[in-house]
Design a protein around this motif. Structure first.
Motif, PDB file in Angstrom:
ATOM      1  N   ARG A  26      -8.732   2.091  11.946  1.00 54.83           N
ATOM      2  CA  ARG A  26      -8.872   3.320  11.540  1.00 54.83           C
ATOM      3  C   ARG A  26      -8.537   3.719  10.141  1.00 54.83           C
ATOM      4  O   ARG A  26      -9.408   4.471   9.574  1.00 54.83           O
ATOM      5  N   ILE A  27      -7.643   3.150   9.813  1.00 57.57           N
ATOM      6  CA  ILE A  27      -7.190   3.606   8.305  1.00 57.57           C
ATOM      7  C   ILE A  27      -8.072   2.798   7.237  1.00 57.57           C
ATOM      8  O   ILE A  27      -8.535   3.456   6.454  1.00 57.57           O
ATOM      9  N   GLU A  28      -8.489   1.523   7.728  1.00 57.28           N
ATOM     10  CA  GLU A  28      -9.303   0.646   6.833  1.00 57.28           C
ATOM     11  C   GLU A  28     -10.865   1.290   7.143  1.00 57.28           C
ATOM     12  O   GLU A  28     -11.711   1.440   5.967  1.00 57.28           O
ATOM     13  N   THR A  29     -11.354   1.776   7.883  1.00 53.71           N
ATOM     14  CA  THR A  29     -12.622   2.064   8.585  1.00 53.71           C
ATOM     15  C   THR A  29     -12.883   3.597   7.790  1.00 53.71           C
ATOM     16  O   THR A  29     -13.935   3.877   7.212  1.00 53.71           O
ATOM     17  N   LYS A  30     -11.960   4.418   7.397  1.00 49.80           N
ATOM     18  CA  LYS A  30     -11.952   5.480   6.699  1.00 49.80           C
ATOM     19  C   LYS A  30     -12.143   5.211   5.337  1.00 49.80           C
ATOM     20  O   LYS A  30     -12.306   6.036   4.361  1.00 49.80           O
ATOM     21  N   GLY A  31     -11.718   4.038   5.007  1.00 44.32           N
ATOM     22  CA  GLY A  31     -11.836   3.607   3.526  1.00 44.32           C
ATOM     23  C   GLY A  31     -10.517   3.498   2.541  1.00 44.32           C
ATOM     24  O   GLY A  31     -10.591   3.296   1.308  1.00 44.32           O
ATOM     25  N   TYR A  32      -9.519   3.825   3.264  1.00 41.89           N
ATOM     26  CA  TYR A  32      -8.321   3.612   2.454  1.00 41.89           C
ATOM     27  C   TYR A  32      -7.935   1.999   2.562  1.00 41.89           C
ATOM     28  O   TYR A  32      -8.005   1.475   3.331  1.00 41.89           O
ATOM     29  N   ALA A  33      -7.354   1.622   1.534  1.00 40.26           N
ATOM     30  CA  ALA A  33      -6.619   0.284   1.066  1.00 40.26           C
ATOM     31  C   ALA A  33      -5.237   0.204   1.678  1.00 40.26           C
ATOM     32  O   ALA A  33      -4.421   1.150   1.562  1.00 40.26           O
ATOM     33  N   ILE A  34      -4.950  -0.838   2.552  1.00 41.46           N
ATOM     34  CA  ILE A  34      -3.563  -1.199   3.061  1.00 41.46           C
ATOM     35  C   ILE A  34      -3.048  -2.305   1.712  1.00 41.46           C
ATOM     36  O   ILE A  34      -3.576  -3.037   1.659  1.00 41.46           O
ATOM     37  N   VAL A  35      -1.988  -1.806   1.291  1.00 39.26           N
ATOM     38  CA  VAL A  35      -1.381  -2.476   0.185  1.00 39.26           C
ATOM     39  C   VAL A  35      -0.024  -3.016   0.395  1.00 39.26           C
ATOM     40  O   VAL A  35       0.517  -3.737  -0.746  1.00 39.26           O
ATOM     41  N   ALA A  36       0.519  -2.758   1.459  1.00 39.39           N
ATOM     42  CA  ALA A  36       1.713  -3.406   1.944  1.00 39.39           C
ATOM     43  C   ALA A  36       1.982  -3.092   3.444  1.00 39.39           C
ATOM     44  O   ALA A  36       1.334  -2.207   4.168  1.00 39.39           O
ATOM     45  N   LEU A  37       2.356  -4.100   4.070  1.00 40.53           N
ATOM     46  CA  LEU A  37       2.459  -4.412   5.623  1.00 40.53           C
ATOM     47  C   LEU A  37       3.423  -5.178   6.217  1.00 40.53           C
ATOM     48  O   LEU A  37       3.800  -6.267   5.538  1.00 40.53           O
ATOM     49  N   LYS A  38       4.127  -4.626   6.793  1.00 44.81           N
ATOM     50  CA  LYS A  38       5.274  -5.579   7.694  1.00 44.81           C
ATOM     51  C   LYS A  38       5.741  -4.888   8.895  1.00 44.81           C
ATOM     52  O   LYS A  38       5.510  -3.823   9.242  1.00 44.81           O
ATOM     53  N   MET A  39       5.820  -6.035   9.925  1.00 49.97           N
ATOM     54  CA  MET A  39       6.487  -5.785  11.010  1.00 49.97           C
ATOM     55  C   MET A  39       8.090  -5.648  11.138  1.00 49.97           C
ATOM     56  O   MET A  39       8.383  -6.731  10.594  1.00 49.97           O
ATOM     57  N   MET A  40       8.541  -5.057  11.865  1.00 48.97           N
ATOM     58  CA  MET A  40      10.196  -4.913  11.618  1.00 48.97           C
ATOM     59  C   MET A  40      10.951  -4.134  12.792  1.00 48.97           C
ATOM     60  O   MET A  40      10.351  -3.549  13.534  1.00 48.97           O
ATOM     61  N   GLN A  41      12.075  -4.680  12.727  1.00 50.06           N
ATOM     62  CA  GLN A  41      12.960  -3.642  13.757  1.00 50.06           C
ATOM     63  C   GLN A  41      13.797  -2.659  12.865  1.00 50.06           C
ATOM     64  O   GLN A  41      14.571  -2.960  11.985  1.00 50.06           O
ATOM     65  N   GLY A  79      -5.208   5.583  -1.566  1.00 48.20           N
ATOM     66  CA  GLY A  79      -6.520   6.273  -1.933  1.00 48.20           C
ATOM     67  C   GLY A  79      -6.229   7.662  -2.325  1.00 48.20           C
ATOM     68  O   GLY A  79      -5.193   8.277  -1.948  1.00 48.20           O
ATOM     69  N   ASN A  80      -7.463   8.260  -2.858  1.00 47.94           N
ATOM     70  CA  ASN A  80      -7.645   9.651  -3.154  1.00 47.94           C
ATOM     71  C   ASN A  80      -7.009  10.397  -2.003  1.00 47.94           C
ATOM     72  O   ASN A  80      -7.469  10.280  -0.955  1.00 47.94           O
ATOM     73  N   ARG A  81      -5.936  11.179  -1.886  1.00 47.03           N
ATOM     74  CA  ARG A  81      -5.839  12.221  -0.954  1.00 47.03           C
ATOM     75  C   ARG A  81      -5.323  11.521   0.201  1.00 47.03           C
ATOM     76  O   ARG A  81      -5.509  12.205   1.391  1.00 47.03           O
ATOM     77  N   VAL A  82      -4.687  10.249   0.238  1.00 46.04           N
ATOM     78  CA  VAL A  82      -4.652   9.599   1.518  1.00 46.04           C
ATOM     79  C   VAL A  82      -3.521  10.206   2.240  1.00 46.04           C
ATOM     80  O   VAL A  82      -3.406  10.031   3.427  1.00 46.04           O
ATOM     81  N   ILE A  83      -2.520  10.916   1.677  1.00 46.12           N
ATOM     82  CA  ILE A  83      -1.503  11.710   2.491  1.00 46.12           C
ATOM     83  C   ILE A  83      -2.035  12.703   3.361  1.00 46.12           C
ATOM     84  O   ILE A  83      -1.781  12.379   4.528  1.00 46.12           O
TER      85      ILE A  83
END
Ligand code: DAT
Ligand code: MG
Length: 146
Positions: A26-41, A79-83
Motif C-alpha cells: 500500500r505504501i509503495e502503490t501510493k507512490g512513496y519510496a521505502i528508504v530503510a527497512l528492518k524486522m526487529m524485536q 515522499g512529499n507530505r508522506v507524514i
C-alpha cells in the motif's frame, strides 16, 4: 517542495497475521519510496522512548507489552507530505470506525484488548518523525525533515 520522511511500524499483530507485504504494498502503490527497512524485536526501553507522549495513560503499559509481544517491522517512507499521506493510508486509530479502504479499516477490528491493536504506527508530525526515526534508525540522516 520539501521531501519528507516518516517512521512506519508494522506492529506485532500485523506481522503475526502475515500482513507485512500488504502494508508495504500500500505504501509503495501510493507512490512513496521505502528508504530503510528492518524486522526487529522492540524492547521496553525503546518503546517507552517511542511512546513517551502516552506515559501515564491507562493503555500505556498494555501498549508497551503488546508492542514487545513479537517481532515488528520498522521502515522509513519518503515522499512529499508522506507524514500526512501515510496517516491517511493508515486510517483512524480505532479500527472499528477507521474508514474502509484504509489499512486499519480494511485489516483490523476491535479484539477486546486493553490496548487497541491496529496493525501500523505512523509518525504524526515532522517533529515526531525526526524523533522516532532517530530512535529506530540511529544512523539515518534527518536532514530532509528539517
Ligand atoms: P495513533 O497510533 O493513531 O497515532 P495514538 O498515538 O493516540 O494513536 O496511540 C498510540 C496507540 O495506542 C494507538 O495506535 C492504539 C493505542 N491507543 C490509543 N488510544 C487508546 C485508547 N483510548 N485505548 C486503548 N488503546 C489506545
Ligand atoms: Mg500516535
Amino acid at each position: 517542495m520539501i521531501t519528507e520522511r516518516t517512521l512506519v511500524l508494522i506492529k506485532p499483530d500485523g506481522v503475526k497475521r502475515g500482513l507485512i507485504g500488504e502494508v508495504i504494498s500500500r505504501i509503495e502503490t501510493k507512490g512513496y519510496a521505502i528508504v530503510a527497512l528492518k524486522m526487529m524485536q522492540a524492547d521496553r526501553q525503546l518503546l517507552e522512548q517511542h511512546y513517551a507522549e502516552h506515559a501515564g495513560k491507562t493503555f500505556f503499559e498494555p501498549l508497551v507489552e503488546f508492542m514487545s509481544s513479537g517481532p515488528i517491522v520498522a521502515l522509513i517512507a519518503e515522499g512529499n507530505r508522506v507524514i500526512e499521506g501515510f496517516r491517511s493510508l493508515a486510517g483512524a486509530t480505532d479500527p472499528t470506525v477507521a474508514a474502509p479502504g484504509t489499512i486499519r479499516g480494511d485489516l483490523a477490528r476491535d479484539q477486546g484488548t486493553k490496548v487497541v491493536q491496529n496493525i501500523v504506527h505512523g509518525s504524526d508530525s515532522v517533529e515526531s518523525a525526526n524523533r522516532e526515526i532517530q530512535i529506530f534508525f540511529k544512523d539515518f540522516s534527518i536532514e530532509r525533515n528539517t
